[in-house]
Design an enzyme around this catalytic site. Structure first.
Site, PDB file in Angstrom:
ATOM      1  N   CYS A   1     -43.367  14.337 -23.132  1.00 19.52           N
ATOM      2  CA  CYS A   1     -43.232  13.617 -24.394  1.00 19.52           C
ATOM      3  C   CYS A   1     -44.416  12.678 -24.625  1.00 19.52           C
ATOM      4  O   CYS A   1     -44.615  12.185 -25.743  1.00 19.52           O
ATOM      5  CB  CYS A   1     -41.923  12.836 -24.434  1.00 19.52           C
ATOM      6  SG  CYS A   1     -41.634  11.788 -23.014  1.00 19.52           S
TER       7      CYS A   1
ATOM      8  N   LEU B   1     -34.133  17.409 -24.224  1.00 21.50           N
ATOM      9  CA  LEU B   1     -34.678  16.063 -24.290  1.00 21.50           C
ATOM     10  C   LEU B   1     -34.775  15.486 -22.883  1.00 21.50           C
ATOM     11  O   LEU B   1     -33.891  15.709 -22.052  1.00 21.50           O
ATOM     12  CB  LEU B   1     -33.796  15.149 -25.146  1.00 21.50           C
ATOM     13  CG  LEU B   1     -33.785  15.370 -26.659  1.00 21.50           C
ATOM     14  CD1 LEU B   1     -32.701  14.504 -27.299  1.00 21.50           C
ATOM     15  CD2 LEU B   1     -35.147  15.046 -27.261  1.00 21.50           C
TER      16      LEU B   1
ATOM     17  N   ILE C   1     -23.712  26.546  -7.386  1.00 20.62           N
ATOM     18  CA  ILE C   1     -24.926  26.340  -8.178  1.00 20.62           C
ATOM     19  C   ILE C   1     -24.673  25.269  -9.229  1.00 20.62           C
ATOM     20  O   ILE C   1     -23.723  25.350 -10.018  1.00 20.62           O
ATOM     21  CB  ILE C   1     -25.378  27.648  -8.865  1.00 20.62           C
ATOM     22  CG1 ILE C   1     -25.663  28.731  -7.823  1.00 20.62           C
ATOM     23  CG2 ILE C   1     -26.633  27.387  -9.705  1.00 20.62           C
ATOM     24  CD1 ILE C   1     -26.059  30.075  -8.416  1.00 20.62           C
TER      25      ILE C   1
ATOM     26  N   TYR D   1     -34.472  16.925 -37.249  1.00 19.67           N
ATOM     27  CA  TYR D   1     -34.178  15.546 -36.867  1.00 19.67           C
ATOM     28  C   TYR D   1     -33.864  14.628 -38.045  1.00 19.67           C
ATOM     29  O   TYR D   1     -33.144  13.642 -37.879  1.00 19.67           O
ATOM     30  CB  TYR D   1     -35.374  14.956 -36.099  1.00 19.67           C
ATOM     31  CG  TYR D   1     -35.831  15.821 -34.959  1.00 19.67           C
ATOM     32  CD1 TYR D   1     -35.183  15.783 -33.730  1.00 19.67           C
ATOM     33  CD2 TYR D   1     -36.908  16.690 -35.106  1.00 19.67           C
ATOM     34  CE1 TYR D   1     -35.597  16.571 -32.676  1.00 19.67           C
ATOM     35  CE2 TYR D   1     -37.329  17.489 -34.056  1.00 19.67           C
ATOM     36  CZ  TYR D   1     -36.673  17.435 -32.847  1.00 19.67           C
ATOM     37  OH  TYR D   1     -37.086  18.226 -31.808  1.00 19.67           O
TER      38      TYR D   1
ATOM     39  N   HIS E   1     -38.186  16.409 -15.119  1.00 18.11           N
ATOM     40  CA  HIS E   1     -37.267  15.286 -15.334  1.00 18.11           C
ATOM     41  C   HIS E   1     -35.972  15.441 -14.535  1.00 18.11           C
ATOM     42  O   HIS E   1     -35.638  14.609 -13.696  1.00 18.11           O
ATOM     43  CB  HIS E   1     -36.953  15.148 -16.823  1.00 18.11           C
ATOM     44  CG  HIS E   1     -38.163  14.937 -17.671  1.00 18.11           C
ATOM     45  ND1 HIS E   1     -39.051  13.914 -17.459  1.00 18.11           N
ATOM     46  CD2 HIS E   1     -38.640  15.628 -18.746  1.00 18.11           C
ATOM     47  CE1 HIS E   1     -40.018  13.976 -18.356  1.00 18.11           C
ATOM     48  NE2 HIS E   1     -39.790  15.001 -19.143  1.00 18.11           N
TER      49      HIS E   1
END
Length: 443
Positions: free
Chosen positions: A42, A297, A275, A186, A10
C-alpha cells in the site's frame, strides 16, 4: 508440532510472529518465493513518487527478525504441491533448482494475491509492468525515469495513487478504466466527480468507460495502447486492474469462492481441519451483508493472521468480520469509506437509503474552516447503518473508523444522530457532522 507457513507478507508475518511467541516448542518453517517479507504494498505509490525515500521503511519485519524468534526461513522457495492426505508439501529452491519435501501437522496458507493479468494482445511487451511487490516497485521507478508518456490501466486505489505520483513527476499521464468513473468500488459518483475534475485540471487524461483491446509496439516495447474507443501513445504501461487470490495449490482440496478465495470459518480454519488460511488468499465475512466476500486489504490480513495464531490449537477467538474500511489521500483531498456505497449495494441487490450532509469542519469564526461531505447509507427497514463515505481537504478520515464501529455494532442511523461526540472549536462543530447525518436521516 510442525507448522508450515506458505507466504509471508501481511497475514503470514502476523501469524508467524504470534505463533513463535505462543508456541515456543513448535517447529515453524516459512516458505516464501521472494527474498524479503512484510512489504507494505500500500506504500508502493509513495515509494514510486519519492514521498518515501528509503524502501526499507516499507518493511515492518525481516527474515532476520523472524529467524531470531526461532523460525526457519526458506526464502526463494516456491511451493509446487501440497498433499493434504499425507500432510506434505514440495517446494523448489529457486536458486539451486533442488526440490525439497516437508511434512506438517498444521499448514498456514498466507499466499496472498497477485495482480490480474488480462489476456490482452501484446501484454508481453517489456515495458508493461505490474504493481504489487518490492521488485516491481523498483522496476517502475527505473523505467519511469526515461518515460515521458505513461499509461495506467485501472482506476482503483493503486492506480490513482500512481497517476498522482507520475503527474507530480512531470509525466504525461493517461488513466484507462473500463468503468465510467474512478474508484467506483469505494466511493459514489458525487465523491469521485470531485477527484476527476481535479485530475482533469492537472492535465491528466481520463479514458474512462474504455476497454483495452491490444498493446502495439516495436522491438519488444509497447508504443501504443488501443482501446475500444481510441489509441494512446505511450512509453510505459502500469497494469492495476485488480488482484486475484494465490490459491491454486489448494484447488479442489478446500472450499473456495468462485474466484479462488479460500473459505474459512470464524476461527480461520478451512474445510480441512489441519489447514488455516488468512489474508488476501481468503474470503472474509462482510458485516454489512453477512456474506463472505473477497476484500484484499492489509488491515484484514494482519487481523486474520493474528487470529490464526490464537486459534491454531483450539478455537479461542472469533473473527468479528470486516466493513472493508479504507482511506486515501490524493493531492489535496482526504477520503475514506466503510461498508456499502449506493453503487455496491445496487450491485449486490441490497436495498439501502442514504443521506448526504455538507458542512464545514469547524466554526466559521476560526481562521479556516474546510468543507466536509459525508454520506451515510442504511437499511430502510431496520434503520441499521450499512456504510459511510467522507471527503474533505482537511483530514476528517477518522470519522470513517467511527462509522465502521457503528456498522459492526449494529447501530441504527437514528441513534447515530445522538452519539456523544466532544466539541472543541479547533476540531469540530457543536453538532458533529456525523450526528447531522443521523439527524437528517431521522427527518
Amino acid at each position: 508440532m510442525k507448522i508450515a507457513v506458505i507466504g509471508s507478507t501481511h497475514a503470514g508475518t502476523a501469524a508467524v510472529t504470534n505463533m513463535a511467541n505462543m508456541y515456543p516448542e513448535a517447529q515453524i518453517t516459512v516458505y516464501e518465493r521472494n527474498d524479503n517479507v512484510s512489504f507494505l504494498s500500500c506504500g508502493l505509490a509513495l515509494y514510486v513518487g519519492g514521498v518515501v525515500d528509503n524502501a526499507e521503511e516499507l518493511f515492518y519485519s525481516s527474515p532476520q527478525k523472524l529467524q531470531e524468534l526461532g523460525v526457519t526461513m526458506k526464502l526463494k522457495h516456491d511451493v509446487k504441491d501440497i498433499d493434504t492426505d499425507h500432510q506434505t508439501i514440495k517446494a523448489q529452491n529457486l536458486i539451486t533448482g533442488i526440490t525439497v519435501t516437508d511434512s506438517y501437522d498444521k499448514l498456514v496458507m498466507t499466499t496472498g494475491s497477485w495482480p490480474i493479468v488480462p489476456p490482452i494482445e501484446g501484454i508481453q511487451f517489456e515495458n508493461i509492468l505490474l504493481a504489487k511487490n518490492y521488485d516491481q516497485a523498483n522496476t517502475i521507478i527505473e523505467k519511469s525515469k526515461s518515460a515521458e508518456k505513461i499509461t495506467v490501466v485501472g482506476g482503483g486505489y493503486i492506480g490513482v495513487e500512481l497517476v498522482e505520483a507520475f503527474e507530480k513527476a512531470g509525466k504525461q499521464v493517461t488513466l484507462i478504466d473500463g468503468a465510467d468513473r474512478i474508484l467506483n468500488k469505494y466511493l459514489d459518483p458525487e465523491f469521485t466527480d470531485i477527484l476527476e475534475e481535479d485530475f482533469k485540471s492537472r492535465g491528466i487524461n481520463l479514458a474512462l468507460n474504455e476497454t483495452v483491446k491490444s498493446f502495439q509496439g516495436e522491438y519488444g516495447f509497447v508504443k501504443r495502447v488501443e482501446t475500444d474507443h481510441n489509441i494512446y501513445e505511450t512509453d510505459l504501461v502500469i497494469m492495476c486492474v485488480g488482484f486475484k487470490p494465490n490459491t491454486d495449490l489448494l484447488n479442489g482440496k478446500v472450499d473456495m469462492l468462485q474466484n479462488g478465495a479460500i473459505k474459512v470459518d470464524e476461527y480461520m480454519k478451512t474445510s480441512d481441519p489441519n489447514i488455516f488460511a488468512a489474508g488476501d488468499a481468503c474470503a472474509v465475512k462482510y458485516n454489512p451483508t453477512g456474506n463472505h466476500v473477497y476484500i484484499p486489504l492489509a488491515t484484514n490480513a494482519v487481523r486474520m493472521g493474528t487470529l490464526v495464531a490464537y486459534n491454531l490449537m483450539e478455537p479461542k477467538m472469533k473473527h468479528i468480520g470486516t466493513q472493508g474500511t479504507s482511506g486515501l489521500h490524493i493531492y489535496d483531498w482526504n477520503m475514506a469509506s466503510t461498508g456499502l456505497t449506493d453503487t455496491s449495494a445496487q450491485a449486490g441487490h441490497v436495498k439501502v437509503e442514504s443521506v448526504t450532509v455538507e458542512e464545514v469542519h469547524r466554526p466559521g469564526f476560526m481562521p479556516t474552516a474546510e468543507k466536509v461531505k459525508m454520506k451515510v447509507s442504511f437499511d430502510p427497514l431496520t434503520r441499521r447503518v450499512l456504510g459511510a463515505q467522507v471527503i474533505s481537504k482537511v483530514d476528517v478520515t477518522q470519522s470513517i473508523n467511527t462509522m465502521s464501529v457503528c456498522i459492526q455494532s449494529g447501530m441504527t442511523v437514528d441513534e447515530l444522530g445522538f452519539v456523544d461526540f466532544f466539541f472543541q472549536p479547533h476540531f469540530n462543530q457543536p453538532w458533529n457532522f456525523i450526528n447531522k447525518a443521523g439527524l437528517k436521516a431521522a427527518q
